[in-house]
Structure formats: C-alpha cells, structure tokens
Design an enzyme around this catalytic site. Structure first.
Site, short mmCIF file in Angstrom:
data_model
loop_
_atom_site.label_atom_id
_atom_site.label_comp_id
_atom_site.label_asym_id
_atom_site.label_seq_id
_atom_site.Cartn_x
_atom_site.Cartn_y
_atom_site.Cartn_z
CG ASP A 246 -1.75 1.19 1.54
OD1 ASP A 246 -2.80 1.29 0.83
OD2 ASP A 246 -1.48 2.10 2.11
CD GLU A 321 -2.25 2.34 -3.47
OE1 GLU A 321 -3.58 3.07 -3.73
OE2 GLU A 321 -1.70 2.63 -2.62
C1 GLC Z 1 -4.16 3.38 -0.30
C2 GLC Z 1 -5.32 2.70 -0.26
C3 GLC Z 1 -6.12 3.83 0.50
C4 GLC Z 1 -5.69 4.05 1.65
C5 GLC Z 1 -4.46 4.81 1.61
C6 GLC Z 1 -3.76 5.05 2.89
O1 GLC Z 1 -3.96 4.44 -1.37
O2 GLC Z 1 -5.69 2.00 -1.37
O3 GLC Z 1 -7.50 3.18 0.54
O4 GLC Z 1 -6.64 5.27 2.04
O5 GLC Z 1 -3.62 3.90 0.87
O6 GLC Z 1 -3.51 3.91 3.42
#
Ligand code: GLC
Ligand code: MG
Ligand code: CA
Length: 605
Positions: A246, A321
């Site tokens: 993440d 991500e």
């Molecule tokens: C990522 C997740 C999102 C979250 C953020 C902070 O972008 O997909 O949902 O709010 O990280 O953890």
C-alpha cells in the site's frame, strides 16, 4: 534452411519455405506442412492469472451485523472458482479503529474483530487453497494507527521505539516562546490539511501523509525495517501467497539532514483553484516518490524470494500500489543495477489516463505506453477499478462494461478485477449523511463531497435481489446498498443467457489458451472510435477484440486488421450486440454500435 524465430520470448524452429511479413513480425511458413507448434515456456502461477480484489467490509456478511467478514468470504469461494479467477486480494483485515476502514492498522499480527478470528482466517486460506485460489493480503507499511502499540510506545519515548515515527520539534519563530508554535513545514496530507499533528505527550509533531490517526513510520529507523520483515514472515507462515503493498510513493519524506537541519517547504504548485489546504496546492517534491523508497521495495523482494527458497514454497508475489509517473512507476519492477522489486506495480492507466471521453487512439496509446516503458522480461497488468476510485462503468460508460472486461482479459499479463466488475456494478449513491470516507469528511461538504468520496465504489456486493442484495440479512448495512441491485446482481445474471457475468466467465476461460497466455499482442485504433486488439500465436487460433469505445455507430473493415483470416466467428460479444456466440462474421465491413465489443476467433494465420 533451418531458422529460429523468437515469438514473445518463445523460440520456434522451422524450415523456411516462404517468409511472410505480418505487421512487424516475420513468420516463416512451410508451404506443405505449415509451421510447427512453438515450445511454450512454463509460466509461474501468477503470470497469467486473474486477481480479484475483495473489499472485505462489503463482500459478504455472515453474521448479520451489516459488515462483511471472513466467514462470508469463505462461504463464497465457489464464486471465485466459477468466475475463473486465480487469486483474491483482500483489503486490510487487521485490527483497526476504522478511521480509514482498515488502512489504519493497530495490530499487524491479528484479525479485526468485525471480520472474525485468526481461526476464520486460517480456514479461509485452507478452503481457498483447496479450491485452487491463491490468497493475497494488503500490506500497509507506510503508517500505523495512532492506537497501535508502536505509536503509543514511541509517543512515550519507550526505548527502542523513540524513532519509530517521524517526530519533529515545533518551529518557534519567537525564540523559546512555546505559545506561538509553528509546524515544521508546509507539507500537505493526502486527505487535506497539514501532515503535522502535535502530540501533547511527547511535545513534538508527528507526520501523517494520510489521516491524523495514521502516523507515518520512519523508514530510516532500522528497527522499523526489521519489523516490516517480521510482519511479512508472520503472514507467509500463515500461508498467504503474497501482498499488495500500500501507498509506496509515500514511504519517505525529505530528510532534514539534507536540508540544513530543517524540513524544507514545498514550493506552490500554481494550482491556485485548489484550496490551500488541499493536496496539490503545493508541489510534492519532498513527500512523494523519494528515490530511497525503492531500496526498501527491493529489500522486501529479496526477503520474499529468500523465504520462498528456504521453505521450498511457491512464489510469493509483491504488487506495488503507486500512483506515480511512468518512469517512477517502472522503477518498482527493479532498477538499473539489476535489483528486482515488486512482481509488478499496478497499472492504473485505465483509471488515471482514460475515461468516458477517451477515443480509440487514446486507448491504443495508453496501452502501448505501458508495454513500451515496462522493462523487458516483466509481466504487465491491467487495473480497471478499485476501492479508491469510482467504479469502471461509472467512470467510462455502462455500455462499455463487456468491452472493458474483454480488454482486461485479452491484454497480456495479469488481469485485475475489483469486486463487482464481473457483473458491471456501478457506483452506489451515498448521501452526505451516510458518508463515512475520511477523505470526503475531511475535505468535502454537503454540496461537493462526491468529488472526494470513495464510498460510492465501496457499497456492498450485489448477490441477488433479496434484502440488502443478499450481502447481509440485516436491512441496515455499514454503507447503503446501491439502488440498482434489483436489476444488477449476480443471481439474475446467472439466470439469463446473456449477461455481463456470462461474458466475464467466457473471457476468463479464454485465458487458458496458449494464444492468450503466450501469444504476441497487437493493438491499434482503426479510427477514432474502434479499437482492435489481436492476440496471436503461430499454429494456434487467433483471438481479437473489436471494440467501439465511441458514442456513435461506426463501420470498419476487418480486412484491414493484419493477422485476421476467415472464417471469423464470435467467441463472445457485449450483451447488446446482435451478433451472438458462434455467429460468423465476414472479413469485411462490420458496423459496431456505441460500446459494442466482439471477441472473434479465427484460425491460425
Ligand atoms: C492506499 C489505499 C487507500 C488508503 C491509503 C492510505 O492508497 O488504497 O484506500 O486510504 O492507501 O493507506
Ligand atoms: Mg459481519
Ligand atoms: Ca511516509
């Protein structure tokens, strides 16, 4: 003469009689016998799979509290098998105060009580594996909940934890006068407002790139780096097959040591239409994409690979991500000194670079961009939606659902489906009163919150047309069920001959053909409206997608597409197409309605 040809990484040995130039590839065909079948490289389990993202709160509620849970997921393993997906990735399931619905983790080693117990998790993994479904978890390294032990100990300066988070002294413009205390820098949080939050206990600020309750770890602290590996090992030992990583662009912030001992202010971006509190009002030079972060990713990959080796396990995959520009994105695959990173960074181009207004050339360009920049030898992937963005049919058009799913499934590499895309679920309506997403609550008001809210993409899954769409026996669910569930639901789509779900099933099934798993790809815009994708592998059937992404009917000449030959038949088509499975299509002019998509089969060219 004997020759060797490389076909998508596959060497083909043939006797050349006639050399035919098709597109950019030279084929050799034997006049009498035809070419021999290529030797197919054996793929690792993940390289051609479909990954299905589950948002656990909204997938299936087993105990009637209106919140999805692990037992609910386990009870629907059959859905993954029937849908033809190979892996599920669950958004965070760990204990959390739920400020950011699980992305604010208070204990990285346990299961959140609303979702069940560790025993429920173990059962889920076991049942999934028995059914050939891999299980991926969400790994949230950038931050922890301010209710986590880590934070509580760090705030109290407990030995070993002092530097776990990014702590900073206040700026005191008036000497030592504490009453006019200023934040260390003008840095802005992703959810609006300053990244700095004052701790009365510690008499220092801590940094949070997301919500106030999500404190950023200090990745320059070796103990944090060690702890991250420990967390990974813990879940590997529980049998998980990998992680989605993440918010990686946010792992590091500028180091005051490199800036004369201060946190440097960001220059203004010039985006003066934004509110000064909103991310984007300043640049993000010091809080995003810092080059140091990639070392950490490469370190995780080394760790995962060596764990696999030591334990004789199947590959554990790491998926990054990162919303970043194309160069910074590609560095997640690995760097020039040949260190290996994530198995892939998510390809968000269909979310960030394409929309309802995009034409066929935009699609072709964006697809080729990824394939052009991806370092060779890597695996591509395609994302059409997730829990952070409006749903795919709502961002594009509802008549494009089948064509977009077809693109996802026919493009080379890994396909990613966000729960509901297989039935064409659209954004649900969530009123301001019902809004729970921190991003919307922090930045929005009753009139503009939908610009920020992620709730519409998170409403419960539509299983059937009963109470709460079969998601829960409880008429009251944590987010309201979208109103269109009576018509758009899985059960209804299973009962009719033609539905988004039936198309989806045919598409995932097609992926096991050698043409899709190993063939070359060729993408082009026939004109402004019609996009064509051809998958080809010598000696195998050719599959192509012809997709009108425009809003008007258009006629194209299929004879202009290289590699297609007669007889051409419909493998599957968008649900409103008048051409149905098995129909023959002439290798000539065809008219496609707006959103119409045809997946065509033709004998090997
Ligand atoms: C990522 C997740 C999102 C979250 C953020 C902070 O972008 O997909 O949902 O709010 O990280 O953890
Ligand atoms: Mg429940
Ligand atoms: Ca950070």
């Amino acid at each position: 003469m004997a020759s060797l040809w490389k076909v998508g990484g596959i060497t083909v040995g043939v006797l050349v009689v006639v050399g035919v130039v098709v597109g950019s590839i030279t084929w050799a065909v034997l006049a009498s016998r035809g070419p021999s079948a290529p030797e197919l490289r054996e793929l690792d389990w993940w390289e051609n799979t479909v990954i299905y993202q589950i948002y656990p709160r909204s997938f299936k509620d087993s105990d009637g509290d209106g919140v999805g849970d692990l037992k609910g997921i386990t009870s629907e393993i059959e859905h993954f098998v029937e849908s033809g997906v190979g892996a599920i990735w669950m958004s965070p399931i760990f204990p959390s105060p739920m400020v950011d619905f699980g992305y604010d983790i208070s204990d990285f080693y346990d299961i959140h009580h609303e979702y069940g117990t560790m025993a429920d998790f173990e059962e889920l993994v076991e049942r999934a594996h028995q059914n050939g479904i891999r299980v991926l978890l969400d790994y949230v390294p950038n931050h922890a909940s301010t209710e986590s032990e880590y934070f509580i100990k760090s705030e109290a300066r407990e030995p070993g934890y002092e530097n776990y988070f990014v702590w900073a002294d206040p700026v005191l413009p008036d000497g030592n006068n504490q009453s006019i205390r200023q934040v260390p820098s003008n840095w802005l949080s992703q959810f609006g407002g300053t990244v700095w939050e004052w701790s009365e206990i510690r008499q220092q600020y801590y940094l949070h790139q997301f919500a106030i309750e999500q404190a950023d770890f200090n990745f320059r602290e070796p103990a944090v780096r060690q702890e991250m590996l420990k967390i990974m090992r813990f879940w590997f030992e529980k049998g998980v097959d990998g992680f989605r990583l993440d918010a990686l662009p946010h792992l590091f912030e500028a180091n005051p040591d490199d800036h004369g001992g201060v946190y440097p202010d960001e220059p203004l971006s010039g985006n003066m239409w934004l509110n000064p509190d909103q991310i984007g009002y300043t640049t993000q030079l010091y809080i995003r994409d810092l080059i140091e972060l990639y070392d950490v990713v490469y370190e995780w990959r080394d760790f995962a690979d060596s764990w696999v080796k030591q334990n004789g396990a199947d590959t554990k995959i790491l998926l990054a991500e990162a919303y970043a520009n194309i160069s910074m994105t590609m560095l997640y695959y690995g760097d020039e000194r040949s260190r290996v990173g994530a198995h892939f960074p998510f390809n968000f181009d269909f979310i960030t670079s394409l929309s309802a207004g995009s034409n066929a050339r935009d699609f072709a360009y964006v697809i080729r961009r990824w394939m052009t920049y991806m370092p060779s030898g890597n695996v591509a992937n395609w994302v059409f939606g997730n829990h952070d963005n409006n749903r795919m049919p709502s961002r594009f058009r509802t008549d494009m659902v089948d064509g977009l799913n077809a693109l996802n499934m026919l493009l080379p590499g890994v396909a990613i489906t966000y729960q509901g895309e297989e039935i064409g679920m659209r954004d649900g309506y969530v009123s301001w009163e019902d809004t729970v997403d921190v991003q919307a609550l922090n930045q929005g008001n009753a009139s503009n919150y939908l610009q920020y809210s992620r709730d519409p993409a998170r409403t419960p899954y539509h299983w059937d047309s009963s109470t709460s769409a079969g998601f829960s026996t409880n008429p009251k669910t944590w987010l309201p069920v979208a109103e269109d569930y009576t018509t758009i639901n899985l059960r209804a789509q299973k009962l009719v001959d033609r539905s988004h779900y039936k198309v989806y099933q045919l598409l995932t099934r097609l992926r096991s053909t050698a043409t899709l798993s190993h063939g070359s790809y060729h993408v082009e815009a026939l004109n402004q409206n019609v996009l064509v994708l051809v998958r080809h592998l010598v000696t195998y059937d050719t599959y192509s997608l012809v997709f009108n992404v425009g809003t008007e009917a258009d006629t194209v000449d299929l004879a202009k597409i290289s590699l297609l030959q007669e007889p051409l038949s419909v493998y599957t088509s968008s649900i409103h197409s008048r051409r149905v499975n098995g129909d023959t299509v002439p290798l000539g002019e065809v008219t496609l309605q707006p959103g119409e998509a045809l997946v065509l089969r033709s004998p090997s060219a």
